[in-house]
Design a protein around this motif. Structure first.
Motif, mmCIF file in Angstrom:
data_model
loop_
_atom_site.group_PDB
_atom_site.id
_atom_site.type_symbol
_atom_site.label_atom_id
_atom_site.label_comp_id
_atom_site.label_asym_id
_atom_site.label_seq_id
_atom_site.Cartn_x
_atom_site.Cartn_y
_atom_site.Cartn_z
ATOM 1 N N PRO A 1 0.624 -1.820 -0.229
ATOM 2 C CA PRO A 1 -0.195 0.205 0.373
ATOM 3 C C PRO A 1 0.641 1.260 0.069
ATOM 4 C CG PRO A 1 -0.072 -1.207 2.159
ATOM 5 C CD PRO A 1 1.362 -2.319 1.230
ATOM 6 N N ALA A 2 0.247 2.251 -0.532
ATOM 7 C CA ALA A 2 1.025 3.669 -0.548
ATOM 8 C C ALA A 2 0.779 4.350 0.941
ATOM 9 C CB ALA A 2 1.161 4.659 -2.095
ATOM 10 N N PRO A 3 2.253 4.785 0.800
ATOM 11 C CA PRO A 3 2.353 5.506 2.140
ATOM 12 C C PRO A 3 0.928 6.482 2.763
ATOM 13 C CG PRO A 3 4.221 5.890 1.596
ATOM 14 C CD PRO A 3 3.512 4.803 0.435
ATOM 15 N N ASP A 4 0.788 7.132 0.678
ATOM 16 C CA ASP A 4 0.583 8.433 0.939
ATOM 17 C C ASP A 4 -1.199 8.507 1.088
ATOM 18 O OD1 ASP A 4 2.177 9.691 0.907
ATOM 19 O OD2 ASP A 4 2.348 10.304 -1.654
ATOM 20 N N ASP A 5 -1.440 7.204 0.813
ATOM 21 C CA ASP A 5 -3.355 7.237 0.862
ATOM 22 C C ASP A 5 -3.580 6.372 2.205
ATOM 23 O OD1 ASP A 5 -3.336 6.982 -1.301
ATOM 24 O OD2 ASP A 5 -3.137 4.885 -2.320
ATOM 25 N N ASP A 6 -2.645 5.627 3.600
ATOM 26 C CA ASP A 6 -2.648 5.482 4.154
ATOM 27 C C ASP A 6 -2.875 6.307 5.393
ATOM 28 O OD1 ASP A 6 -2.686 3.780 6.021
ATOM 29 O OD2 ASP A 6 -0.770 3.194 7.167
ATOM 30 N N LEU A 7 -2.100 7.443 4.919
ATOM 31 C CA LEU A 7 -1.820 8.566 5.494
ATOM 32 C C LEU A 7 -2.721 9.217 5.135
ATOM 33 C CD1 LEU A 7 -0.436 10.119 7.632
ATOM 34 C CD2 LEU A 7 0.770 11.599 5.250
ATOM 35 N N SER A 8 -3.188 9.751 4.009
ATOM 36 C CA SER A 8 -5.211 10.023 4.248
ATOM 37 C C SER A 8 -5.728 9.660 4.545
ATOM 38 C CB SER A 8 -5.202 10.414 3.138
ATOM 39 O OG SER A 8 -4.139 10.972 2.492
ATOM 40 N N ALA A 9 -5.696 8.299 4.825
ATOM 41 C CA ALA A 9 -7.195 7.484 5.745
ATOM 42 C C ALA A 9 -6.824 7.881 6.889
ATOM 43 C CB ALA A 9 -6.772 5.959 4.872
ATOM 44 N N ARG A 10 -6.410 7.847 7.705
ATOM 45 C CA ARG A 10 -6.002 7.762 8.725
ATOM 46 C C ARG A 10 -6.218 9.122 8.962
ATOM 47 N NH1 ARG A 10 0.205 5.850 9.652
ATOM 48 N NH2 ARG A 10 -0.655 6.965 12.258
ATOM 49 N N LYS B 1 -8.740 11.439 7.669
ATOM 50 C CA LYS B 1 -9.545 11.079 7.681
ATOM 51 C C LYS B 1 -10.061 10.795 8.157
ATOM 52 C CE LYS B 1 -10.319 11.953 2.771
ATOM 53 N NZ LYS B 1 -10.620 13.728 2.679
ATOM 54 N N ARG B 2 -9.672 10.415 9.160
ATOM 55 C CA ARG B 2 -10.540 9.405 10.449
ATOM 56 C C ARG B 2 -10.349 10.032 11.388
ATOM 57 N NH1 ARG B 2 -8.418 4.171 8.824
ATOM 58 N NH2 ARG B 2 -6.899 4.824 10.791
ATOM 59 N N LEU B 3 -9.009 10.167 11.951
ATOM 60 C CA LEU B 3 -8.790 10.830 13.204
ATOM 61 C C LEU B 3 -9.281 12.416 12.905
ATOM 62 C CD1 LEU B 3 -6.923 11.717 15.599
ATOM 63 C CD2 LEU B 3 -5.476 12.764 14.117
ATOM 64 N N GLU B 4 -9.873 12.997 11.821
ATOM 65 C CA GLU B 4 -10.083 14.071 11.536
ATOM 66 C C GLU B 4 -12.298 13.778 12.382
ATOM 67 O OE1 GLU B 4 -10.093 15.769 7.505
ATOM 68 O OE2 GLU B 4 -8.481 16.576 7.761
ATOM 69 N N THR B 5 -12.764 13.472 11.684
ATOM 70 C CA THR B 5 -13.876 12.521 11.972
ATOM 71 C C THR B 5 -13.952 12.368 13.290
ATOM 72 O OG1 THR B 5 -13.661 10.291 11.552
ATOM 73 C CG2 THR B 5 -14.932 11.466 9.854
ATOM 74 N N GLN B 6 -13.047 11.497 13.685
ATOM 75 C CA GLN B 6 -13.540 10.942 15.642
ATOM 76 C C GLN B 6 -13.117 12.949 16.256
ATOM 77 O OE1 GLN B 6 -10.169 8.564 16.414
ATOM 78 N NE2 GLN B 6 -11.099 6.874 15.657
ATOM 79 N N ILE B 7 -12.017 13.281 15.560
ATOM 80 C CA ILE B 7 -12.198 14.919 16.098
ATOM 81 C C ILE B 7 -13.388 15.394 16.742
ATOM 82 C CG2 ILE B 7 -11.193 17.131 16.687
ATOM 83 C CD1 ILE B 7 -8.594 15.749 16.197
ATOM 84 N N ASP B 8 -14.095 15.694 14.732
ATOM 85 C CA ASP B 8 -15.428 16.291 14.912
ATOM 86 C C ASP B 8 -16.275 15.655 16.355
ATOM 87 O OD1 ASP B 8 -14.166 17.913 13.042
ATOM 88 O OD2 ASP B 8 -15.422 16.779 11.302
ATOM 89 N N ARG B 9 -16.663 14.710 15.892
ATOM 90 C CA ARG B 9 -17.757 13.890 16.902
ATOM 91 C C ARG B 9 -17.216 14.048 18.284
ATOM 92 N NH1 ARG B 9 -17.308 7.892 15.006
ATOM 93 N NH2 ARG B 9 -16.437 8.351 13.573
ATOM 94 N N THR B 10 -15.964 14.906 18.382
ATOM 95 C CA THR B 10 -15.832 14.240 20.417
ATOM 96 C C THR B 10 -15.659 16.148 20.652
ATOM 97 O OG1 THR B 10 -13.567 14.745 19.966
ATOM 98 C CG2 THR B 10 -14.857 11.862 20.293
ATOM 99 N N ARG B 11 -16.031 16.758 19.588
ATOM 100 C CA ARG B 11 -15.464 17.915 20.248
ATOM 101 C C ARG B 11 -16.874 18.951 20.333
ATOM 102 N NH1 ARG B 11 -12.920 21.182 15.419
ATOM 103 N NH2 ARG B 11 -11.077 20.453 15.618
ATOM 104 N N PRO B 12 -16.973 19.820 21.786
ATOM 105 C CA PRO B 12 -18.273 20.357 21.359
ATOM 106 C C PRO B 12 -18.303 21.434 20.897
ATOM 107 C CG PRO B 12 -16.379 21.104 23.302
ATOM 108 C CD PRO B 12 -15.511 19.667 22.052
ATOM 109 N N PRO B 13 -19.877 21.408 21.252
ATOM 110 C CA PRO B 13 -20.240 23.447 19.246
ATOM 111 C C PRO B 13 -19.098 24.234 20.329
ATOM 112 C CG PRO B 13 -21.668 22.799 20.668
ATOM 113 C CD PRO B 13 -20.674 21.388 21.481
ATOM 114 N N ALA B 14 -18.751 24.677 19.117
ATOM 115 C CA ALA B 14 -17.800 26.102 18.652
ATOM 116 C C ALA B 14 -19.287 27.400 20.353
ATOM 117 C CB ALA B 14 -17.401 26.835 18.346
#
Length: 126
Positions: free
Chosen positions: A16-25, A27-40
């Motif tokens: 697997p290309a390192p860039d593809d794996d890094l991009s997927a990780r 995106k997963r991290l951004e969605t987890q942060i968005d779910r746990t972050r309180p509203p602004a």
């Protein structure tokens, strides 16, 4: 090489290309942060409570303008009366004092010190 190359044997890119794996990780991290972050919190510079009314600076400018206009009107009318009637200082003095009083009255009226007078006539006639 030491065998730690993620591209596989000989650099052919079979793994697997390192860039593809890094991009997927990422995106997963951004969605987890968005779910746990309180509203602004609301922006403190926006004034949602006072959006309908005038600002403090606007009120201060209006009050000072009302006062200065009364004094200037009295002064100019007094000067004009003195020029026309030949009553050198007395017209200016009297109308300047009346202009000062009118300016004070206007400031008190605009600031709400005096209750608003109802100019509408009562239709019942009482």
């Amino acid at each position: 090489m030491g065998g730690t190359d993620p591209r596989g044997e000989g650099g052919t890119g079979q793994g697997p290309a390192p860039d593809d794996d890094l991009s997927a990780r990422l995106k997963r991290l951004e969605t987890q942060i968005d779910r746990t972050r309180p509203p602004a919190a609301p922006d403190p510079s926006s004034r949602s409570g006072t959006s309908g009314g005038p600002s403090s600076l606007g009120i201060a400018m209006r009050l000072s303008t009302e006062f200065v206009a009364g004094v200037l009107a009295g002064g100019f009318l007094g000067w004009g009366c003195d020029r026309l009637l030949g009553t050198k200082p007395w017209g200016l003095i009297v109308l300047l004092v009346l202009g000062f009083a009118a300016g004070i009255y206007n400031v008190m009226r605009v600031s709400g010190y005096f209750p608003a007078t109802d100019t509408k006539k009562d239709p019942t006639g009482s």
